[in-house]
Enzyme design. Sequence first.
Site, PDB file in Angstrom:
ATOM      1  N   HIS A  39      12.409  10.105 -68.913  1.00 46.45           N
ATOM      2  CA  HIS A  39      12.986  11.421 -68.578  1.00 46.45           C
ATOM      3  C   HIS A  39      12.177  12.556 -69.203  1.00 46.45           C
ATOM      4  O   HIS A  39      12.711  13.641 -69.435  1.00 46.45           O
ATOM      5  CB  HIS A  39      14.448  11.544 -69.014  1.00 46.45           C
ATOM      6  CG  HIS A  39      15.287  10.360 -68.667  1.00 46.45           C
ATOM      7  ND1 HIS A  39      15.979  10.247 -67.485  1.00 46.45           N
ATOM      8  CD2 HIS A  39      15.515   9.198 -69.339  1.00 46.45           C
ATOM      9  CE1 HIS A  39      16.609   9.083 -67.452  1.00 46.45           C
ATOM     10  NE2 HIS A  39      16.331   8.428 -68.555  1.00 46.45           N
ATOM     11  N   SER A  71      -9.090  32.695 -66.736  1.00 49.61           N
ATOM     12  CA  SER A  71      -8.286  33.669 -66.013  1.00 49.61           C
ATOM     13  C   SER A  71      -9.029  34.992 -65.991  1.00 49.61           C
ATOM     14  O   SER A  71      -9.721  35.341 -66.949  1.00 49.61           O
ATOM     15  CB  SER A  71      -6.933  33.843 -66.709  1.00 49.61           C
ATOM     16  OG  SER A  71      -6.386  35.116 -66.390  1.00 49.61           O
ATOM     17  N   TYR A  74      -6.355   2.864 -24.252  1.00 53.33           N
ATOM     18  CA  TYR A  74      -6.822   4.109 -24.855  1.00 53.33           C
ATOM     19  C   TYR A  74      -6.141   5.328 -24.239  1.00 53.33           C
ATOM     20  O   TYR A  74      -5.951   5.404 -23.033  1.00 53.33           O
ATOM     21  CB  TYR A  74      -8.346   4.240 -24.657  1.00 53.33           C
ATOM     22  CG  TYR A  74      -8.908   5.538 -25.226  1.00 53.33           C
ATOM     23  CD1 TYR A  74      -9.278   5.636 -26.558  1.00 53.33           C
ATOM     24  CD2 TYR A  74      -9.048   6.679 -24.424  1.00 53.33           C
ATOM     25  CE1 TYR A  74      -9.781   6.816 -27.085  1.00 53.33           C
ATOM     26  CE2 TYR A  74      -9.550   7.867 -24.946  1.00 53.33           C
ATOM     27  CZ  TYR A  74      -9.904   7.930 -26.275  1.00 53.33           C
ATOM     28  OH  TYR A  74     -10.390   9.098 -26.791  1.00 53.33           O
TER      29      TYR A  74
HETATM   30  N1  ARG Z   1     -14.475  11.111 -28.159  1.00 51.20           N
HETATM   31  C1  ARG Z   1     -13.609  10.039 -27.801  1.00 51.20           C
HETATM   32  C2  ARG Z   1     -12.748   9.669 -29.010  1.00 51.20           C
HETATM   33  O1  ARG Z   1     -13.087  10.036 -30.087  1.00 51.20           O
HETATM   34  C3  ARG Z   1     -14.387   8.848 -27.362  1.00 51.20           C
HETATM   35  C4  ARG Z   1     -13.673   7.981 -26.429  1.00 51.20           C
HETATM   36  C5  ARG Z   1     -13.574   8.621 -25.076  1.00 51.20           C
HETATM   37  N2  ARG Z   1     -12.957   7.732 -24.140  1.00 51.20           N
HETATM   38  C6  ARG Z   1     -12.364   8.170 -23.054  1.00 51.20           C
HETATM   39  N3  ARG Z   1     -11.792   7.295 -22.307  1.00 51.20           N
HETATM   40  N4  ARG Z   1     -12.328   9.445 -22.747  1.00 51.20           N
HETATM   41  O2  ARG Z   1     -11.739   9.021 -28.880  1.00 51.20           O
END
Ligand code: ARG
Length: 457
Positions: free
Chosen positions: A153, A274, A314
């Site tokens: 504490h 400071s 992706y």
């Molecule tokens: N600049 C993109 C990233 O950093 C690369 C991959 C692009 N892929 C795509 N399907 N547009 O993710």
Amino acid sequence: MWGGRFAEGPSAIMREINASIPFDKALWRQDIAASRAHVAMLAACGIVADADAETILAGLEQVAAEYEANGVPENWDLEDIHMTTESRLAELIGPVAGRLHTARSRNDQVATDFRLWVRDAIDQVDAGLAALQRALVMQAQAHADSIMPGFTHLQTAQPVTLGHHLLAYYEMIARDRSRFADARTRMNVSPLGSAALAGTGFPIDRHMTAQALGFAAPMRNSLDGVSDRDFALDYLQAAAQCSLHLSRLAEEFVIWASQPFGFVRMADSLSTGSSIMPQKKNPDAAELVRGHAGRIVGCLTSLMVTMKGLPLAYSKDMQDDKPPVFEAANLLGLSIAAMTGMVADSTFRTDRMRQAAELGYATATDLADWLVRQANIPFREAHHITGAAVKLAESRGIALDELSLEDLQAFDTRIDQRVYAALSVEASVAARASYGGTAPDQVRARVAEAMQELEQG
Ligand code: ARG
């Protein structure tokens, strides 16, 4: 790059929001390395002619030399590091450059580059953390006998040795290093060859590229290969937890350097003055380490939230994976270096620490323990007697061992002269010789073990 399908170019805002080159140019070394491995494999598998592969490899070498000398040019039209490199390659070697992207997509390319980058970052962090551990161990060795108040504490609890206190941080950093090492092992598989998402019809050899890039194996599922960012999250998780430890250590220094404590004199090199108060020497580096921890945790949160709702495979959201990782890596590197300097170059004011331990009734537990051991009094009763003794000493503004024997015997007649030997702070720490305890001999034993651990890497 995809002009075939489009009648019109992108708007200004499209170019700007799309461009990742301002930050992903940091991946250029990894991008070149992955391209080399890829084209060497394409040649070995008979997908690209040897002569073309040679031309591409020589061109990549030249691009790398240019980047090394002049930095990576930032052209938003080229979007990212992958297209920037490929377009420069084409300028240098002509249309044969177009063969490099056979059986590859930017999706597996970026997943590979980024993984390599994070792997390198882990190796750097590990070296930095080992240096911090060395600094902690050196100070722990020098201060195995230095007594300070231990707190709960933030109230004086029991005397501890400064060496013991510093070695607690050695242990935290050891866990951080092992977390980073675990993450490194787990991430060390290659997404290259996953192509856009489904794999490729070309007869590629993913084991060959994995091996060339130092990966243990190719990833087993191409969809996972391009959409997994666990490696970046694992890194940020470990970085965040490490930053908490650095922040706690920084906070100790902030407290210890304050005038009422006066436990530590920080090196001028890690302090600031400071502009108005001439007497000031502020622990800014420690405060910034404390502040950076918040930002690093923010980086982890940022990427977790980016990833949480993404369907396979992706999506462009994933381009936002890099800034938080780069930022965290930068902040963590600075924080580790600052804390290493702070531990190594601070002067601990052991006189002040010892005094504080003596003034805070830190040995009250020792009196209670003595009553149990020497006078066979049940601990709860001993606790009560000791509490009354502390109250009396406090009312007189003196330490426990400054109470006379008559005073102590007024609480319990079973107390005798021998009790005073137990009430010194030295006796208190020496008595705590249980494994992992604060006794100087225990600290020295741990220092020796830690030095050995560090030598073995
Ligand atoms: N600049 C993109 C990233 O950093 C690369 C991959 C692009 N892929 C795509 N399907 N547009 O993710």
